[in-house]
Design a protein around this motif. Structure first.
Motif, PDB file in Angstrom:
ATOM      1  N   GLU A 184      87.116  63.018 -50.643  1.00  0.00           N
ATOM      2  CA  GLU A 184      87.713  63.890 -49.652  1.00  0.00           C
ATOM      3  C   GLU A 184      86.945  65.462 -49.676  1.00  0.00           C
ATOM      4  O   GLU A 184      86.819  66.136 -48.978  1.00  0.00           O
ATOM      5  N   LYS A 185      87.191  65.822 -51.087  1.00  0.00           N
ATOM      6  CA  LYS A 185      86.806  67.126 -51.264  1.00  0.00           C
ATOM      7  C   LYS A 185      85.186  67.276 -51.133  1.00  0.00           C
ATOM      8  O   LYS A 185      84.634  68.328 -50.693  1.00  0.00           O
ATOM      9  N   SER A 186      84.260  66.101 -51.800  1.00  0.00           N
ATOM     10  CA  SER A 186      82.906  66.033 -51.402  1.00  0.00           C
ATOM     11  C   SER A 186      82.564  66.180 -49.895  1.00  0.00           C
ATOM     12  O   SER A 186      81.699  67.166 -49.520  1.00  0.00           O
ATOM     13  N   ALA A 187      83.532  65.380 -49.216  1.00  0.00           N
ATOM     14  CA  ALA A 187      83.101  65.439 -47.919  1.00  0.00           C
ATOM     15  C   ALA A 187      83.518  66.906 -47.216  1.00  0.00           C
ATOM     16  O   ALA A 187      82.887  67.281 -46.196  1.00  0.00           O
ATOM     17  N   ALA A 188      84.524  67.560 -47.513  1.00  0.00           N
ATOM     18  CA  ALA A 188      84.751  68.827 -47.035  1.00  0.00           C
ATOM     19  C   ALA A 188      83.899  69.776 -47.448  1.00  0.00           C
ATOM     20  O   ALA A 188      83.548  70.809 -46.502  1.00  0.00           O
ATOM     21  N   GLU A 193      79.349  73.139 -45.730  1.00  0.00           N
ATOM     22  CA  GLU A 193      77.923  73.501 -45.656  1.00  0.00           C
ATOM     23  C   GLU A 193      77.133  73.207 -44.230  1.00  0.00           C
ATOM     24  O   GLU A 193      76.238  73.905 -43.917  1.00  0.00           O
ATOM     25  N   ALA A 194      77.439  72.176 -43.843  1.00  0.00           N
ATOM     26  CA  ALA A 194      76.856  72.005 -42.596  1.00  0.00           C
ATOM     27  C   ALA A 194      77.360  72.881 -41.480  1.00  0.00           C
ATOM     28  O   ALA A 194      76.363  73.248 -40.656  1.00  0.00           O
ATOM     29  N   GLY A 195      78.683  73.174 -41.375  1.00  0.00           N
ATOM     30  CA  GLY A 195      79.101  74.374 -40.372  1.00  0.00           C
ATOM     31  C   GLY A 195      78.217  75.701 -40.751  1.00  0.00           C
ATOM     32  O   GLY A 195      78.167  76.387 -39.925  1.00  0.00           O
ATOM     33  N   ARG A 196      78.231  75.988 -42.176  1.00  0.00           N
ATOM     34  CA  ARG A 196      77.700  77.361 -42.431  1.00  0.00           C
ATOM     35  C   ARG A 196      76.050  77.201 -41.809  1.00  0.00           C
ATOM     36  O   ARG A 196      75.482  78.075 -41.426  1.00  0.00           O
ATOM     37  N   ILE A 197      75.533  76.221 -42.185  1.00  0.00           N
ATOM     38  CA  ILE A 197      74.053  76.091 -41.650  1.00  0.00           C
ATOM     39  C   ILE A 197      73.937  76.069 -40.097  1.00  0.00           C
ATOM     40  O   ILE A 197      72.946  76.716 -39.615  1.00  0.00           O
ATOM     41  N   ARG A 198      75.204  75.512 -39.447  1.00  0.00           N
ATOM     42  CA  ARG A 198      74.921  75.566 -37.869  1.00  0.00           C
ATOM     43  C   ARG A 198      75.172  77.009 -37.519  1.00  0.00           C
ATOM     44  O   ARG A 198      74.486  77.657 -36.562  1.00  0.00           O
ATOM     45  N   ILE A 199      76.224  77.647 -38.290  1.00  0.00           N
ATOM     46  CA  ILE A 199      76.308  79.189 -37.833  1.00  0.00           C
ATOM     47  C   ILE A 199      75.156  79.875 -37.982  1.00  0.00           C
ATOM     48  O   ILE A 199      74.860  80.867 -37.252  1.00  0.00           O
ATOM     49  N   VAL A 200      74.608  79.947 -39.343  1.00  0.00           N
ATOM     50  CA  VAL A 200      73.310  80.669 -39.568  1.00  0.00           C
ATOM     51  C   VAL A 200      72.204  80.343 -38.371  1.00  0.00           C
ATOM     52  O   VAL A 200      71.533  81.360 -38.167  1.00  0.00           O
TER      53      VAL A 200
END
Length: 328
Positions: A184-188, A193-200
């Protein structure tokens, strides 16, 4: 008639002696022959002959590879109890059948004892995770110890395998919860990271969009200005001065805007003021603003010039007589 009875008995006894003199040994099997209770010989597969009554088959030994499964319960370095299943594959050495038969009565019990001894000596040195990772090392240690002990008795240890490691049920549940939490930690982390990439990526796209939009507006205004200059030049050529031309352009654009608003039936936009005098008032206000701005600029220039004139110049000292005529 009475004379025939001893004959039948003799024939029966002779046949019994004859047939009891022969015996067969199966493939991958060895038979131990004793004579009057003393070791006589070892017979291998095939048809064999022995002396009736004198010789007897003391026993047979299987020469095939055999497997013995040993279940051991022990504890690890952190006092976690585990059950381990150790499979030992062994066989009797063909040249040492005598030792295997006469020196060791219960080979399975002997092998089990050595497996218990080695496993309970090795596992308490390791943590639970290390037991899973180093189970091959434990198996090698068991095989080495067994070979040293069992070769003397005519047995060869082919291989030892740790086929199962079963911790206590509570420990197993705890390990499953730890693994689930790690996943779960790895998934989070991956989701973050995916959210950060989307925001950037979105920010970059918006920045590029704003840049292109600004460039488009700048190009639009540049073209509008160029068009206004060309319009004023055309009107000047027909005798209309710049002020009249500007008024005409402003009024034309004002009424074009009103026409565009009125053409849209679903529009609820109201342009104020929308009287015919609005264009002229707008132009007068613009001209007044430009005039006031020019006046303020001229006043600032005059103030700077007067300030420069009022600043005193540094005094100029005359040159010395010596510098004028040279040294006497």
């Amino acid at each position: 008639m009475d004379l025939n009875i001893p004959l039948y008995v003799f024939l029966f006894f002779a046949l019994f002696i004859f047939f009891s003199s022969f015996f067969t040994v199966k493939q991958q099997t060895a038979a131990i022959i004793e004579r009057f209770g003393r070791y006589q010989s070892i017979r291998h597969s095939g048809l064999q002959l022995k002396i009736p009554i004198v010789d007897k088959i003391a026993g047979k030994i299987n020469l095939k590879i055999q497997q013995l499964d040993v279940i051991i319960e022990t504890k690890t370095k952190e006092n976690v109890f585990v059950k381990m299943k150790v499979s030992v594959q062994f066989k009797v050495i063909q040249d040492k059948v005598y030792e295997a038969f006469y020196k060791l009565e219960y080979p399975h019990d002997q092998i089990t004892s050595y497996v218990f001894d080695v496993v309970r000596a090795e596992v308490p040195k390791l943590k639970l995770d290390d037991v899973f990772e180093r189970k091959d090392d434990i198996a090698i240690a068991v095989k080495r110890e067994l070979n040293e002990a069992m070769t003397t008795y005519g047995y060869d240890i082919i291989n030892t395998l740790i086929t199962d490691i079963d911790p206590d049920i509570q420990v197993k549940n705890a390990m499953n919860r730890i693994n689930a939490a790690d996943r779960e930690k790895s998934a989070a982390e991956y989701e973050a990271e995916a959210g950060r990439i989307r925001i950037v990526a979105k920010a970059k796209a918006e920045a590029e969009s704003k840049r292109l939009q600004g460039q488009g507006i700048a190009d639009q205004r540049r073209e509008i200005a160029r068009g206004l200059v060309e319009s004023v030049d055309v009107l000047n050529k027909v005798g209309i001065n710049s002020q009249e031309a500007s008024a005409l352009i402003v009024v034309t654009q004002h009424y074009d805007t009103l026409q565009a608003i009125g053409a849209d039936a679903n529009s609820n936009l109201i342009l104020l003021p929308n009287s015919p005098q609005a264009g002229s008032d707008m132009l007068n206000n613009m001209v007044a603003s430009f005039t006031a701005s020019n006046q303020v600029g001229e006043a600032m220039k005059r103030a700077k010039v007067s300030e420069k004139k009022s600043t005193p110049k540094p005094p100029i000292f005359p040159e010395s007589h010596e510098s004028e005529h040279g040294e006497l």
